[in-house]
Every structure is written in structure tokens, then in C-alpha cells.
Design a protein around this motif. Structure first.
Motif, PDB file in Angstrom:
ATOM      1  N   ALA A   1      52.852 -24.846  30.611  1.00 56.93           N
ATOM      2  CA  ALA A   1      52.036 -25.389  29.101  1.00 56.93           C
ATOM      3  C   ALA A   1      52.934 -26.713  28.647  1.00 56.93           C
ATOM      4  O   ALA A   1      52.300 -27.162  27.750  1.00 56.93           O
ATOM      5  CB  ALA A   1      52.316 -24.391  28.136  1.00 56.93           C
TER       6      ALA A   1
ATOM      7  N   LEU B   1      49.226 -18.891  31.883  1.00 53.20           N
ATOM      8  CA  LEU B   1      49.805 -19.932  31.307  1.00 53.20           C
ATOM      9  C   LEU B   1      51.183 -19.802  30.933  1.00 53.20           C
ATOM     10  O   LEU B   1      51.595 -18.706  30.486  1.00 53.20           O
ATOM     11  CB  LEU B   1      49.093 -20.111  29.798  1.00 53.20           C
ATOM     12  CG  LEU B   1      49.065 -21.535  29.073  1.00 53.20           C
ATOM     13  CD1 LEU B   1      48.602 -22.637  30.027  1.00 53.20           C
ATOM     14  CD2 LEU B   1      48.490 -21.556  27.896  1.00 53.20           C
TER      15      LEU B   1
ATOM     16  N   VAL C   1      55.071 -21.236  28.077  1.00 52.31           N
ATOM     17  CA  VAL C   1      54.677 -21.524  26.329  1.00 52.31           C
ATOM     18  C   VAL C   1      55.753 -21.949  25.426  1.00 52.31           C
ATOM     19  O   VAL C   1      55.900 -22.782  24.455  1.00 52.31           O
ATOM     20  CB  VAL C   1      53.832 -20.315  26.117  1.00 52.31           C
ATOM     21  CG1 VAL C   1      53.230 -20.661  24.547  1.00 52.31           C
ATOM     22  CG2 VAL C   1      52.569 -20.146  26.689  1.00 52.31           C
TER      23      VAL C   1
ATOM     24  N   LEU D   1      50.821 -27.217  22.289  1.00 51.63           N
ATOM     25  CA  LEU D   1      50.312 -26.328  23.337  1.00 51.63           C
ATOM     26  C   LEU D   1      48.750 -26.653  23.422  1.00 51.63           C
ATOM     27  O   LEU D   1      47.976 -26.230  24.293  1.00 51.63           O
ATOM     28  CB  LEU D   1      50.325 -24.694  22.632  1.00 51.63           C
ATOM     29  CG  LEU D   1      49.715 -23.915  23.186  1.00 51.63           C
ATOM     30  CD1 LEU D   1      50.314 -23.626  24.989  1.00 51.63           C
ATOM     31  CD2 LEU D   1      49.959 -22.411  22.639  1.00 51.63           C
TER      32      LEU D   1
END
Length: 452
Positions: A360, A384, A387, A393
Motif C-alpha cells: 500500500a 493489501l 497499510v 491509502l
């Protein structure tokens, strides 16, 4: 009907002059290259019967003595320009007819002339067209088309002009869209907020235009997040529960090996270590292979290696009784030539589900390229990762929405397996603001020690 002659330096300019004078329904009667450039004869309100009558009348006027035999159209003498113009003007002399310009002789050749014959004893009040069997009436298909530019430079210039026009139109459309958005305060605020979150310009415009222009300001952000959440594709079934063979692919440094360890630990916690096996195809890097072996020893899971497509197929056949098999592929850059060979291994092995691991904390353009390069693997979903390492994001979420790849899991740390979560659209959009604020917050060592 109005007939006019146009002369220009090139074909495009001449056609532009025809369109400006006669409109889009103009008919090209003839075209040729001259010393001045390109010559086009065009007509508006085209009337085939009137042209045919004028041609017959001009031919009869130019034949003082009847010929003993009907000459061929190529051997028939061409009428003089002034005689042809006079005949054309006489044939078109109606209350609604407009002025007709003098045509060059080659226009006569654009239409089939009637065969020559003996002159009539008395002139007919209105000349009739020749019978179809003797002289078929001209049709629109017989009108010569504009000459296509044969010069490569001319073609290249036309392509460049079209590309510039397309870019100009797109810029103008984006400008008009931005003006519409700025006309509403709530839309303008939502657009600026989505840009801060890292969303792509395309999805930003689509989301903001769905916001009603009269939405109160205090409701704008919540409605915007709801619209984003509805667009996020999420896998409805947990692949761990479905089982089978799951291969994780992605660029180097995306976190594939750590993610496999988290998935394996989650599965072992629920079903035990006897129904799961780990496979690695990353046999060239000692560090990557040893890392997976270390996770396997901690969890009590057997780890296997495959260094070719045939070895991978045989290995998966031996492991077909396991409920879950996780395959860790080699970390290759999206432009690495060895990537195609790695993806061919997975295509050769049957019944393998592929998940694409996307970090991400990468830029939108880089993530978009990764998805396109790994497209031959036909990924069924996205994991993903990292993060917690991004403040924007929206870039990763934009790529997921553009390619409609369903989200399966999300990771936000190095802990195994605590930092692995099932993807949830609502929770992801709610983290957008927290991640942005955390990225903007200054890193003060004194404050970190005080919290610790």
C-alpha cells in the motif's frame, strides 16, 4: 444545386474549405493535383437528374454533324468549358436554383456521358435521360472519394494533429468538470480531501460528481466515504476456508513470505498443522528460502521446494491430500524478464488460485503497472500489505477499484498473525483519515519514549 471549385495547398485544407462552404452533405465530383496544390470540385444539394440532363445537352450542343457510329466514351470529344457551363446553367434554371460556377473539363469525365447518336430532327422541350441499358445513371458510389495521403510525413502529421486534438478535448472536459465541482462547496471540499488521501483523479471526479450539490457540509465527508466504500470490491469468501492451493505473487519487497506465515499461523490456530503445507519456488535467494523454513519450524509445518514447472506439478500432486497448500513465489520486479517464466509455472500447474500482493505504500502509477505486468497470472484477489506504512491509502484503493480485483486480506504490521485482517470496505475507508494524520504527525523521540 451549387457546384464550386476549390484549390488549396493540401487535401486537408481543401476538404476544410468544402465543408465550410457546402456543409457536411457536400458531394465531391472530382479531385486532382495541380501546380497550385490540390483541386476539388464539390456540389451541395446534389441532383443526379439535373447533372445528367446538363451533360446530355452539352454533348448534343458540341456535335454539329452526327457521327456514323457511336464513339466510345473515351473517344468522344470533350465539350468546351464555356459551352458546358452554358448548358448546365440552362438545365438548372429553376425558380429555386442557385448560381453555378464554371467547372473545369475534367468534371465531365466524373459522370458517364450518353452515347453519341444522330441529332434529332426537332429539339425536344425537355431532354430525357438516356435509357438505363444504354447509359446507366450515375450513383453516389461512382463519385470519386478524396485521395488518401500517400506520403508518410502527411500521415504522421495527421496522427499528431488528431492526438493533439484528443488531448485538448480531454483537458477541456477536465477543466469543465473541475468548474462544476468548484461551483458546489461540498463537492470542492470532498475533491480536495480525496486528493489528500491519494486517490486517482479519475475516481475522485466520479465519486465527487455523485455527491448532491446541495449536500450540507457536515454530511459531505460521511457521504463521500460511503460512496468510496460501495465501489471497493471485497472477496465474500475467505480463501483459507475454501482451501486448495493458493499461490502468492507480487513484486519484490511486497511482503509475500511474511503474509504466508501469517496465513499459515491463522490456519494452524483453527485447524492444526497437519492439514497445511508450504511450498517455495524462491530457490535462488537463500535468505528468502531460509525465512520460510524458519516460519515452518515455529509452526510445525513441512516446507517443500520446487525449482521448475515440472517439479512444482509433481510436488502439488504429492500434496493433493492436504487441505491447504500455500505457495511462496520468488520476488521479482514487474519488469524482470524472469517474471514470465515464473508465471508460466503457475499456469502449468492446474487448480492453483493466485493472489496478488500489493504494498500500500507505493505510488498509484507503480501499483497500476504491477497489476498489468502480473495480469497473465490471472489473480483472483488482492492482499493489501504495509497499510501502516502509508499516509495515502487512496492510491492502492484506486488501483483495486480500477482493475476490480477483490480484496481478501489486509496486513498492517510485522506481527504473526496478529497483523492480518480480513478485508472490510467500511473499515478501510474509515482508516483513511487516521493514516493521513499519522503521516503528517512529526516524529518526536521524546514523545515516543514518554508513551513507552
Amino acid at each position: 444545386m451549387k457546384i464550386k471549385r476549390f484549390v488549396a495547398a493540401d487535401m486537408r485544407t481543401a476538404l476544410r474549405m468544402v465543408r465550410a462552404e457546402h456543409g457536411p452533405d457536400a458531394v465531391i465530383l472530382s479531385n486532382r493535383r495541380t501546380e497550385e496544390g490540390v483541386e476539388i470540385v464539390a456540389a451541395s444539394n446534389y441532383d443526379e437528374d439535373a447533372v445528367q440532363r446538363a451533360l446530355i445537352e452539352a454533348q448534343r450542343a458540341s456535335e454539329p454533324v452526327p457521327a456514323p457510329a457511336a464513339p466510345t466514351p473515351a473517344a468522344a470529344p470533350a465539350p468546351a468549358p464555356h459551352d458546358f457551363a452554358a448548358a448546365m446553367a440552362a438545365a438548372l434554371a429553376t425558380p429555386t436554383a442557385r448560381a453555378v460556377s464554371v467547372l473545369p473539363p475534367e468534371v465531365v469525365m466524373a459522370h458517364p456521358a450518353a452515347p453519341a447518336g444522330p441529332a434529332p430532327a426537332a429539339p425536344a422541350p425537355a431532354p430525357e435521360p438516356a435509357p438505363p441499358a444504354a447509359s446507366p445513371a450515375p450513383t453516389l458510389a461512382a463519385v470519386p472519394a478524396p485521395v488518401a495521403p500517400a506520403d508518410d510525413e502527411q500521415l504522421r502529421a495527421m496522427r499528431e494533429e488528431l492526438a493533439q486534438m484528443r488531448a485538448m478535448i480531454e483537458r477541456e472536459m477536465h477543466r469543465l468538470t473541475d468548474e462544476r465541482l468548484r461551483g458546489s462547496p461540498v463537492r470542492l471540499a470532498a475533491m480536495e480531501l480525496m486528493e489528500d488521501y491519494g486517490f486517482d483523479a479519475g475516481i475522485t471526479r466520479d465519486i465527487v460528481l455523485e455527491l448532491p450539490a446541495d449536500t450540507p457540509m457536515h454530511r459531505g465527508r460521511g457521504l463521500m466515504l460511503g460512496l468510496i466504500s460501495r465501489r471497493l470490491p471485497v472477496c465474500p469468501v475467505d480463501p483459507l476456508e475454501a482451501g486448495g492451493v493458493i499461490a502468492l505473487v507480487g513484486p519484490t519487497g511486497a511482503g509475500k513470505t511474511t503474509t504466508i506465515a501469517k496465513l499459515a499461523a491463522r490456519f494452524v490456530a483453527e485447524h492444526g498443522p497437519r492439514d497445511i503445507a508450504l511450498v517455495t519456488t524462491d530457490t535462488s535467494r537463500i535468505g528468502g528460502r531460509e525465512q520460510l523454513y524458519g516460519y515452518g519450524r515455529q509452526l510445525g509445518i513441512a516446507v517443500h521446494e520446487a525449482d521448475s514447472d515440472a517439479a512444482l506439478i509433481q510436488l502439488l500432486q504429492r500434496l493433493q491430500d492436504y487441505r491447504l497448500v500455500l505457495v511462496d513465489t520468488a520476488g521479482l520486479g514487474q519488469r524482470d524478464r524472469a517474471l514470465a517464466n515464473q508465471l508460466n509455472w503457475l499456469r502449468a500447474a492446474r487448480n492453483v488460485s493466485t493472489l496478488l500482493v500489493l504494498p500500500a505504500n507505493s505510488h498509484f502509477a507503480d501499483l497500476d503497472e504491477v497489476v498489468r505486468r502480473f495480469g497473465p497470472a490471472r489473480p483472483q484477489g488482492v492482499v493489501l500489505t504495509k497499510v501502516d506504512e502509508t499516509g495515502r491509502l487512496g492510491s492502492a484503493l484506486s488501483v483495486v477499484v480500477d482493475h476490480q480485483l477483490p480484496l481478501t486480506w489486509v496486513t498492517d504490521g510485522q506481527r504473526v498473525p496478529e497483523d492480518l485482517h480480513r478485508a472490510n470496505a467500511a473499515s478501510l475507508v474509515l482508516r483513511l483519515e487516521d493514516l493521513r494524520r499519522a503521516a503528517d504527525k512529526p516524529n518526536i523521540p521524546e514523545a515516543d519514549h514518554a508513551v513507552a
